[in-house]
Design a protein around this motif. Structure first.
Motif, short mmCIF file in Angstrom:
data_model
loop_
_atom_site.label_atom_id
_atom_site.label_comp_id
_atom_site.label_asym_id
_atom_site.label_seq_id
_atom_site.Cartn_x
_atom_site.Cartn_y
_atom_site.Cartn_z
N GLY A 179 0.81 -1.21 0.00
CA GLY A 179 0.00 0.00 0.00
C GLY A 179 0.85 1.26 0.00
O GLY A 179 2.05 1.23 -0.28
N SER A 180 0.19 2.38 0.36
CA SER A 180 0.86 3.68 0.35
C SER A 180 0.67 4.37 1.70
O SER A 180 -0.25 4.03 2.44
CB SER A 180 0.28 4.56 -0.76
N GLY A 181 1.56 5.30 1.99
CA GLY A 181 1.44 6.06 3.23
C GLY A 181 2.62 5.79 4.15
O GLY A 181 3.59 5.13 3.77
N SER A 182 2.50 6.27 5.40
CA SER A 182 3.65 6.19 6.32
C SER A 182 3.67 4.91 7.15
O SER A 182 4.72 4.52 7.67
CB SER A 182 3.63 7.41 7.25
N THR A 183 2.54 4.25 7.29
CA THR A 183 2.53 3.03 8.12
C THR A 183 3.03 1.83 7.34
O THR A 183 3.78 1.00 7.85
CB THR A 183 1.10 2.76 8.65
N VAL A 184 2.67 1.79 6.07
CA VAL A 184 3.03 0.63 5.25
C VAL A 184 4.55 0.57 5.02
O VAL A 184 5.10 -0.46 4.64
CB VAL A 184 2.23 0.67 3.93
N ASP B 2 -2.01 -2.42 3.58
CA ASP B 2 -2.19 -1.01 3.28
C ASP B 2 -2.62 -0.26 4.54
O ASP B 2 -3.04 -0.88 5.52
CB ASP B 2 -3.26 -0.85 2.18
N GLY B 3 -2.46 1.03 4.48
CA GLY B 3 -2.88 1.87 5.60
C GLY B 3 -4.31 2.34 5.40
O GLY B 3 -4.98 1.93 4.45
N ALA B 4 -4.74 3.20 6.30
CA ALA B 4 -6.09 3.78 6.17
C ALA B 4 -6.14 5.08 6.96
O ALA B 4 -5.33 5.31 7.86
CB ALA B 4 -7.15 2.82 6.67
N ASP B 5 -7.09 5.93 6.61
CA ASP B 5 -7.28 7.16 7.37
C ASP B 5 -8.24 6.95 8.53
O ASP B 5 -8.13 7.60 9.57
CB ASP B 5 -7.80 8.26 6.43
N GLU B 6 -9.18 6.03 8.34
CA GLU B 6 -10.09 5.68 9.42
C GLU B 6 -10.71 4.33 9.11
O GLU B 6 -10.90 3.99 7.93
CB GLU B 6 -11.20 6.74 9.56
N ILE C 119 -12.12 4.75 5.37
CA ILE C 119 -11.87 5.93 4.55
C ILE C 119 -10.38 5.89 4.23
O ILE C 119 -9.55 5.73 5.12
CB ILE C 119 -12.20 7.25 5.27
N LYS C 120 -10.07 5.94 2.92
CA LYS C 120 -8.68 5.98 2.47
C LYS C 120 -8.53 7.11 1.47
O LYS C 120 -9.51 7.66 0.99
CB LYS C 120 -8.29 4.63 1.84
N GLY C 121 -7.25 7.44 1.18
CA GLY C 121 -7.04 8.51 0.21
C GLY C 121 -6.41 9.75 0.79
O GLY C 121 -6.16 10.72 0.10
N GLY C 122 -6.09 9.69 2.09
CA GLY C 122 -5.42 10.84 2.71
C GLY C 122 -4.09 11.14 2.03
O GLY C 122 -3.63 12.27 2.01
N GLY C 123 -3.51 10.07 1.46
CA GLY C 123 -2.25 10.23 0.74
C GLY C 123 -2.45 10.38 -0.76
O GLY C 123 -1.49 10.31 -1.54
N ALA C 124 -3.69 10.52 -1.18
CA ALA C 124 -4.04 10.75 -2.60
C ALA C 124 -3.67 9.56 -3.49
O ALA C 124 -3.47 9.72 -4.68
CB ALA C 124 -3.38 12.04 -3.13
N GLN D 97 -5.09 3.42 -7.17
CA GLN D 97 -4.29 2.20 -7.32
C GLN D 97 -4.38 1.32 -6.06
O GLN D 97 -4.30 0.09 -6.15
CB GLN D 97 -2.83 2.53 -7.63
N GLU D 98 -4.61 1.95 -4.92
CA GLU D 98 -4.81 1.15 -3.68
C GLU D 98 -6.06 0.29 -3.84
O GLU D 98 -6.06 -0.90 -3.55
CB GLU D 98 -4.95 2.06 -2.47
N LYS D 99 -7.14 0.89 -4.34
CA LYS D 99 -8.38 0.13 -4.48
C LYS D 99 -8.25 -0.87 -5.64
O LYS D 99 -8.76 -1.99 -5.57
CB LYS D 99 -9.58 1.05 -4.69
N ARG E 147 -4.96 6.26 16.16
CA ARG E 147 -5.81 7.40 15.79
C ARG E 147 -6.86 7.01 14.75
O ARG E 147 -7.86 7.70 14.57
CB ARG E 147 -4.95 8.52 15.18
N LYS E 148 -6.62 5.88 14.05
CA LYS E 148 -7.44 5.53 12.89
C LYS E 148 -8.65 4.68 13.24
O LYS E 148 -9.53 4.48 12.39
CB LYS E 148 -6.60 4.80 11.84
N LYS E 149 -8.70 4.17 14.46
CA LYS E 149 -9.79 3.24 14.81
C LYS E 149 -11.01 4.05 15.25
O LYS E 149 -10.98 4.75 16.25
CB LYS E 149 -9.32 2.33 15.96
O1 DER Z 1 -4.04 7.28 1.23
C1 DER Z 1 -4.20 6.27 1.93
O2 DER Z 1 -5.26 5.64 2.03
C2 DER Z 1 -3.01 5.80 2.69
O3 DER Z 1 -3.17 4.46 3.02
C3 DER Z 1 -2.78 6.70 3.87
O4 DER Z 1 -3.84 7.60 4.08
C4 DER Z 1 -2.52 5.98 5.17
O5 DER Z 1 -1.97 6.92 5.98
P1 DER Z 1 -0.78 6.69 7.00
O6 DER Z 1 0.34 7.54 6.51
O7 DER Z 1 -1.36 7.12 8.29
O8 DER Z 1 -0.41 5.21 7.00
#
Ligand code: DER
Length: 234
Positions: free
Chosen positions: A29-34, A84-88, A96-101, A105-107, A123-125
């Motif tokens: 996935g994308s983001g800072s957790t993955v 993958d990560g998630a915003d919530e 809800i995903k897409g905080g990282g735009a 491709q994630e979906k 924070r995401k739960k």
């Molecule tokens: O865009 C996303 O859905 C990413 O997975 C992202 O929003 C996850 O964020 P993180 O940086 O808190 O893992």
């Protein structure tokens, strides 16, 4: 840093507990957790058994940085597992995903995966519904020329506000996704109605490429807590 420790704890446990022994294709996935999931996969003794499929330029970089074998979703359509990560994440594992735009491709990769495992910090739960904690709206990928039309449509069926996501100090003008599209963030308040109906309505708008609502797609979610423990939802 307790937040980074929480992300790492969730990611390491998720990888250790969920990579099938015979896995061949692994979605990243994308983001800072993955980042921590890619790191952990890179530490596995059988790392060269996997071909890793990215969900963004950033994700592709993670695959290279951890010396993992790389493949694309147009080569390999049967992904064994995606991290993958998630915003919530709500109590029924909708996200809800897409905080990282990177939502498209994630979906796309998630839709080709036998299993989607979400990794996140505390924070995401969400206690119950989506958009209880996440206040930035539902990210929606739109074809640039259609953004005004989509904004009006979203307002007409109930969005309180719709923002075209700007690059801010990182880029003058709107954020442009890895697919060349815009991101709009639509605030519908707490999503306590039928999330599938809302998602299908948004997706049905001409100009909308995809939404950040991941409905009935997640198998398990790992949340790293402040004290280093991990909460697992499935
Ligand atoms: O865009 C996303 O859905 C990413 O997975 C992202 O929003 C996850 O964020 P993180 O940086 O808190 O893992």
């Amino acid at each position: 840093d307790p937040l980074e420790q929480a992300k790492r704890a969730a990611a390491y446990m998720a990888v250790d507990q969920n990579v099938p022994k015979d896995a061949k294709f692994v979605g990243i996935g994308s983001g800072s957790t993955v980042v921590y999931a890619a790191e952990r996969i890179g530490q596995l003794p059988n790392k060269d058994q996997f071909i890793c499929i990215p969900t963004s330029f950033q994700s592709k970089q993670l695959i290279f940085d951890n010396d993992l074998k790389f493949g694309t979703i147009d080569q390999y359509l049967n992904v064994d597992i995606t991290f993958d990560g998630a915003d919530e994440v709500d109590s029924r594992l909708n996200c809800i995903k897409g905080g990282g735009a990177c939502l498209f491709q994630e979906k796309l990769v998630a839709s080709c995966s036998k299993k989607l495992v979400i990794i996140a910090d505390y924070r995401k739960k969400s206690p119950r519904y989506l958009a209880e904690n996440w206040r930035k709206g539902i990210p929606i990928e739109v074809v640039p020329i259609a953004w005004i039309k989509v904004k009006n449509d979203l307002i007409n069926f109930g969005a309180r506000s719709v923002q075209l996501r700007q690059g801010g100090t990182q880029k003058a003008g709107p954020v442009v996704t890895d697919n060349g599209n815009f991101i709009m963030d639509a605030d519908f308040g707490v999503i306590d109605g039928d999330i599938k109906v809302l998602n299908d309505k948004i997706r049905g708008l001409v100009g909308v490429v995809e939404t950040g609502l991941f409905v009935d797609m997640v198998e398990k979610a790992y949340f790293g807590n402040k004290d280093g423990s991990v909460t697992i939802l499935f």
